[in-house]
Design a protein around this motif. Sequence first.
Motif, PDB file in Angstrom:
ATOM      1  N   ASP A   5       0.815  -1.216   0.000  1.00 14.93           N
ATOM      2  CA  ASP A   5       0.000   0.000   0.000  1.00 14.93           C
ATOM      3  C   ASP A   5       0.847   1.265   0.000  1.00 14.93           C
ATOM      4  O   ASP A   5       0.489   2.260  -0.631  1.00 14.93           O
ATOM      5  N   GLU A   6       1.992   1.229   0.695  1.00  9.88           N
ATOM      6  CA  GLU A   6       2.852   2.411   0.749  1.00  9.88           C
ATOM      7  C   GLU A   6       3.392   2.747  -0.642  1.00  9.88           C
ATOM      8  O   GLU A   6       3.448   3.922  -1.038  1.00  9.88           O
ATOM      9  N   ALA A  12       0.813   6.967  -6.486  1.00 14.08           N
ATOM     10  CA  ALA A  12      -0.391   7.774  -6.668  1.00 14.08           C
ATOM     11  C   ALA A  12      -0.104   9.245  -6.366  1.00 14.08           C
ATOM     12  O   ALA A  12      -0.556  10.136  -7.087  1.00 14.08           O
ATOM     13  N   HIS A  13       0.685   9.501  -5.319  1.00 13.05           N
ATOM     14  CA  HIS A  13       1.042  10.886  -4.990  1.00 13.05           C
ATOM     15  C   HIS A  13       1.846  11.519  -6.119  1.00 13.05           C
ATOM     16  O   HIS A  13       1.589  12.657  -6.512  1.00 13.05           O
ATOM     17  N   GLU A  18      -5.658   9.445  -6.793  1.00 14.39           N
ATOM     18  CA  GLU A  18      -6.150   8.927  -5.517  1.00 14.39           C
ATOM     19  C   GLU A  18      -6.818   7.578  -5.765  1.00 14.39           C
ATOM     20  O   GLU A  18      -7.659   7.465  -6.651  1.00 14.39           O
ATOM     21  N   PHE A  19      -6.414   6.584  -4.984  1.00 14.74           N
ATOM     22  CA  PHE A  19      -7.010   5.255  -5.070  1.00 14.74           C
ATOM     23  C   PHE A  19      -7.561   4.891  -3.702  1.00 14.74           C
ATOM     24  O   PHE A  19      -6.925   5.131  -2.681  1.00 14.74           O
ATOM     25  N   LYS A  24      -7.437   0.446  -5.192  1.00  8.67           N
ATOM     26  CA  LYS A  24      -6.047   0.234  -4.769  1.00  8.67           C
ATOM     27  C   LYS A  24      -5.656  -1.224  -4.963  1.00  8.67           C
ATOM     28  O   LYS A  24      -4.561  -1.520  -5.435  1.00  8.67           O
ATOM     29  N   GLU A  25      -6.545  -2.154  -4.629  1.00  6.62           N
ATOM     30  CA  GLU A  25      -6.251  -3.576  -4.823  1.00  6.62           C
ATOM     31  C   GLU A  25      -6.117  -3.904  -6.301  1.00  6.62           C
ATOM     32  O   GLU A  25      -5.252  -4.684  -6.719  1.00  6.62           O
TER      33      GLU A  25
END
Length: 98
Positions: A5-6, A12-13, A18-19, A24-25
């Motif tokens: 996730d990090e 994404a940043h 934005e997810f 995100k998965e």
Amino acid sequence: MEINDELIDHIAHLARLEFEGNEKESIKTDLRNIIDFMSKLNEVPTNNVEPLIFMTDELSDLREDVAIQSISQEEALKNAPKKDSDYFRIPKVLDKNQ
């Protein structure tokens, strides 16, 4: 390479995205698939292969760069909404006081 996730948040940043949740998965799964596919390229024997610089040995036949005047200044200014002798007039874009 571990896809967590990090890492997704960092990418994404950087991409100003934005997810959340399932998105995100889904991105993590897609990124793992891309990395797995790219790692398969390591299995291809490339020992005696020269780097490819151009896709073809053909040369581009470019036309001669010749300056020609296709429209006169009077013709260019003929339909201008605002003009000042030889120039187009446009609204002020920058204000010197700011």
